[in-house]
Design an enzyme around this catalytic site. Structure first.
Site, short mmCIF file in Angstrom:
data_model
loop_
_atom_site.label_atom_id
_atom_site.label_comp_id
_atom_site.label_asym_id
_atom_site.label_seq_id
_atom_site.Cartn_x
_atom_site.Cartn_y
_atom_site.Cartn_z
N ARG A 42 -6.91 -23.60 2.21
CA ARG A 42 -6.89 -24.32 0.93
C ARG A 42 -6.26 -25.69 1.12
O ARG A 42 -5.35 -25.87 1.93
CB ARG A 42 -6.11 -23.55 -0.13
CG ARG A 42 -6.74 -22.24 -0.52
CD ARG A 42 -6.13 -21.69 -1.79
NE ARG A 42 -6.57 -22.42 -2.97
CZ ARG A 42 -7.73 -22.20 -3.57
NH1 ARG A 42 -8.56 -21.29 -3.13
NH2 ARG A 42 -8.06 -22.90 -4.64
N CYS A 60 -12.48 -30.57 -10.28
CA CYS A 60 -12.50 -29.49 -9.29
C CYS A 60 -13.68 -28.52 -9.42
O CYS A 60 -14.78 -28.86 -9.00
CB CYS A 60 -11.16 -28.75 -9.34
SG CYS A 60 -10.77 -27.91 -7.82
N HIS A 111 -6.16 -32.53 -10.43
CA HIS A 111 -5.53 -31.87 -11.57
C HIS A 111 -4.27 -32.66 -11.87
O HIS A 111 -3.98 -33.66 -11.22
CB HIS A 111 -5.13 -30.44 -11.21
CG HIS A 111 -6.26 -29.56 -10.82
ND1 HIS A 111 -7.14 -29.03 -11.73
CD2 HIS A 111 -6.65 -29.07 -9.62
CE1 HIS A 111 -8.02 -28.25 -11.11
NE2 HIS A 111 -7.75 -28.27 -9.82
N1 GLN Z 1 -12.95 -22.49 -6.66
C1 GLN Z 1 -12.95 -23.82 -6.22
C2 GLN Z 1 -12.23 -24.04 -4.90
O1 GLN Z 1 -11.22 -23.41 -4.62
C3 GLN Z 1 -12.36 -24.67 -7.32
C4 GLN Z 1 -10.88 -24.61 -7.44
C5 GLN Z 1 -10.34 -25.38 -8.59
O2 GLN Z 1 -11.07 -25.66 -9.54
N2 GLN Z 1 -9.04 -25.71 -8.55
O3 GLN Z 1 -12.68 -24.86 -4.14
#
Ligand code: GLN
Length: 246
Positions: A128, A94, A192
């Site tokens: 998101r 990520c 993840h």
């Molecule tokens: N900040 C980045 C995003 O939201 C990475 C998020 C993350 O590592 N889970 O795209």
């Protein structure tokens, strides 16, 4: 003297969310069970770089975590690029995946440069992408995990994805069904989970490349050393069975 493998956990203080430290634990445990002696180096901003690194693991983080580490990351960029180019296995999840690409433009419009190991760029969006993620890859079969990111990543032409999202989840950008990216032995991904306990084939891909680069080709292809005990072999088989049911 056993066979040592030096594993680096990259920026665990700032880049480590949704259980990504489980990837480090998995690599350490599997190395032990194969009969190697893992040495884990935690590398945070300002730390000395160890003399030897066989495998590097990086996790996800908030946009703020990415901003925090970026200056230090750029001090190490040439070294990391050179290691990646020469085949050091790395897994970047990520936020670190995004910074291994060319750049990350945050939703506020600020731009973080990446180190360009992976031919991809990321644009932050106000929606998101959250939820379970299932992808198919030719090398590792089905890969399962969990995603939570606002950045949409687009691969440059010629960059291979890790897999395709054909069942559940959004992947790199929610548009083109790709997920993650590969360069040499570097894997970048939004998975993840932690990823590696559930996907041991990827753990073994990283371990195999680390071991072969350090100690030479495994003659019969077996990862286990002579030091492996029957109990350790049984424990590995049990872990793989648990993962298969995940
Ligand atoms: N900040 C980045 C995003 O939201 C990475 C998020 C993350 O590592 N889970 O795209």
């Amino acid at each position: 003297m056993g066979k040592t493998i030096d594993v680096m956990s990259l920026y665990p203080k700032d880049m480590n969310i949704y259980g990504d430290s489980g990837n480090v634990l998995t690599i350490r445990r599997r190395l032990e069970l194969y009969g190697y002696e893992p040495v884990i180096h935690q590398y945070n901003q300002g730390d000395d770089w160890p003399d030897h690194v066989d495998l590097i693991l990086g996790g996800g983080g908030q946009d703020s975590g990415q901003s925090k580490i970026i200056d230090d990351f750029f001090k190490r960029a040439d070294l990391i690029r050179s290691l990646a180019f020469h085949g050091t296995p790395m897994l970047m999840i990520c936020g670190m995946y995004q910074l291994f690409g060319e750049y990350f433009e945050t939703v506020e419009g600020s731009r973080l440069e990446g180190i360009g190991v992976i031919g991809a760029y990321t644009i932050g969006k106000d929606v998101r992408m959250i939820g379970n993620l299932v992808e198919h890859s030719d090398d590792f079969g089905d890969i399962i995990g969990y995603e939570n990111h606002s950045g949409q990543t687009f691969l440059r032409e010629g960059t291979s994805p890790l897999g395709s999202v054909d069942e559940e989840g959004r992947g790199n950008n929610g548009e083109d069904f790709t997920e993650g990216a590969r360069f040499n032995n570097v894997i970048g991904t939004y998975m993840h989970g932690s990823l590696l306990p559930k996907n041991p084939l990827i753990a073994d891909f990283l371990i195999r490349n680390a071991v072969e680069r350090r100690y030479g080709e495994l003659n019969d292809g077996r990862l286990a050393t002579d030091a492996q005990t029957p109990d350790q072999a049984a424990e590995l088989a049990r872990l793989d069975e648990v993962a298969a049911k995940a």
